[in-house]
Write a protein that holds these residues in place. Structure first.
Motif, mmCIF file in Angstrom:
data_model
loop_
_atom_site.group_PDB
_atom_site.id
_atom_site.type_symbol
_atom_site.label_atom_id
_atom_site.label_comp_id
_atom_site.label_asym_id
_atom_site.label_seq_id
_atom_site.Cartn_x
_atom_site.Cartn_y
_atom_site.Cartn_z
ATOM 1 N N ASN A 146 0.848 -1.181 0.000
ATOM 2 C CA ASN A 146 0.000 0.000 0.000
ATOM 3 C C ASN A 146 0.889 1.239 0.000
ATOM 4 O O ASN A 146 2.071 1.174 0.306
ATOM 5 N N GLY A 147 0.309 2.384 -0.362
ATOM 6 C CA GLY A 147 1.077 3.615 -0.378
ATOM 7 C C GLY A 147 0.202 4.806 -0.689
ATOM 8 O O GLY A 147 -0.988 4.659 -0.986
ATOM 9 N N ASN A 148 0.791 5.982 -0.607
ATOM 10 C CA ASN A 148 0.077 7.212 -0.949
ATOM 11 C C ASN A 148 1.064 8.298 -1.353
ATOM 12 O O ASN A 148 2.265 8.155 -1.199
ATOM 13 N N VAL A 149 0.512 9.393 -1.889
ATOM 14 C CA VAL A 149 1.316 10.544 -2.280
ATOM 15 C C VAL A 149 1.071 11.642 -1.258
ATOM 16 O O VAL A 149 -0.077 12.010 -0.986
ATOM 17 N N VAL A 150 2.146 12.163 -0.672
ATOM 18 C CA VAL A 150 2.058 13.195 0.356
ATOM 19 C C VAL A 150 2.616 14.492 -0.210
ATOM 20 O O VAL A 150 3.667 14.498 -0.859
ATOM 21 N N GLN A 151 1.924 15.600 0.023
ATOM 22 C CA GLN A 151 2.395 16.917 -0.411
ATOM 23 C C GLN A 151 3.114 17.585 0.753
ATOM 24 O O GLN A 151 2.520 17.800 1.811
ATOM 25 N N ASP A 152 4.396 17.906 0.571
ATOM 26 C CA ASP A 152 5.199 18.563 1.597
ATOM 27 C C ASP A 152 5.499 19.982 1.149
ATOM 28 O O ASP A 152 5.704 20.233 -0.040
ATOM 29 N N LYS A 153 5.518 20.924 2.101
ATOM 30 C CA LYS A 153 5.753 22.331 1.754
ATOM 31 C C LYS A 153 7.143 22.551 1.163
ATOM 32 O O LYS A 153 7.306 23.261 0.186
ATOM 33 N N LYS B 254 6.039 16.834 -3.740
ATOM 34 C CA LYS B 254 5.317 15.570 -3.624
ATOM 35 C C LYS B 254 6.286 14.436 -3.281
ATOM 36 O O LYS B 254 7.372 14.344 -3.844
ATOM 37 N N ILE B 255 5.843 13.580 -2.357
ATOM 38 C CA ILE B 255 6.634 12.437 -1.917
ATOM 39 C C ILE B 255 5.750 11.205 -1.995
ATOM 40 O O ILE B 255 4.600 11.226 -1.559
#
Length: 112
Positions: free
Chosen positions: A69-76, A80-81
């Motif tokens: 499983n996984g997801n895309v994280v938005q970091d300031k 995108k990570i």
């Protein structure tokens, strides 16, 4: 009176011309890291991919390929990570090279 001809030193950037060249230190690297969670659980993060790539499509293919499983994280700061469950460092690096998204020498693998 004698005129003295002198020049006031200005800020010199020794790396100014290297930013545009293809020198070894100017590549944009893709960083693949592993973070220890609790117990034996860990998390793999992928950062530094080009912004024109569709992160959601890459994530979908990686999840299907490696059964995680996984997801895309938005970091300031970092943008995108991609986060994946488990230690997927080698799998993800091979996937990115085989898919033609990055070259092998552009990948940095971090972790224990």
């Amino acid at each position: 009176m004698v005129e003295l001809d002198f020049q006031i030193p200005s800020a010199f950037d020794p790396f100014a011309d290297a930013k545009d060249s293809d020198a070894p230190g100017t590549k944009a690297y893709v960083h693949i890291r592993v973070q220890q969670r609790n117990g034996k659980k860990c998390l793999t993060t992928v950062q530094g991919l080009k912004k024109e790539f569709s992160y959601e499509k890459i994530l979908k293919d990686v999840k299907k390929e490696f059964c995680c499983n996984g997801n895309v994280v938005q970091d300031k700061e970092l943008g995108k990570i991609i986060q994946l469950q488990g230690d997927q460092r080698k799998n993800v690096s091979q996937f990115l090279v085989q898919a033609g998204l990055v070259k092998k020498d552009q990948i940095k693998i971090h972790g224990f």
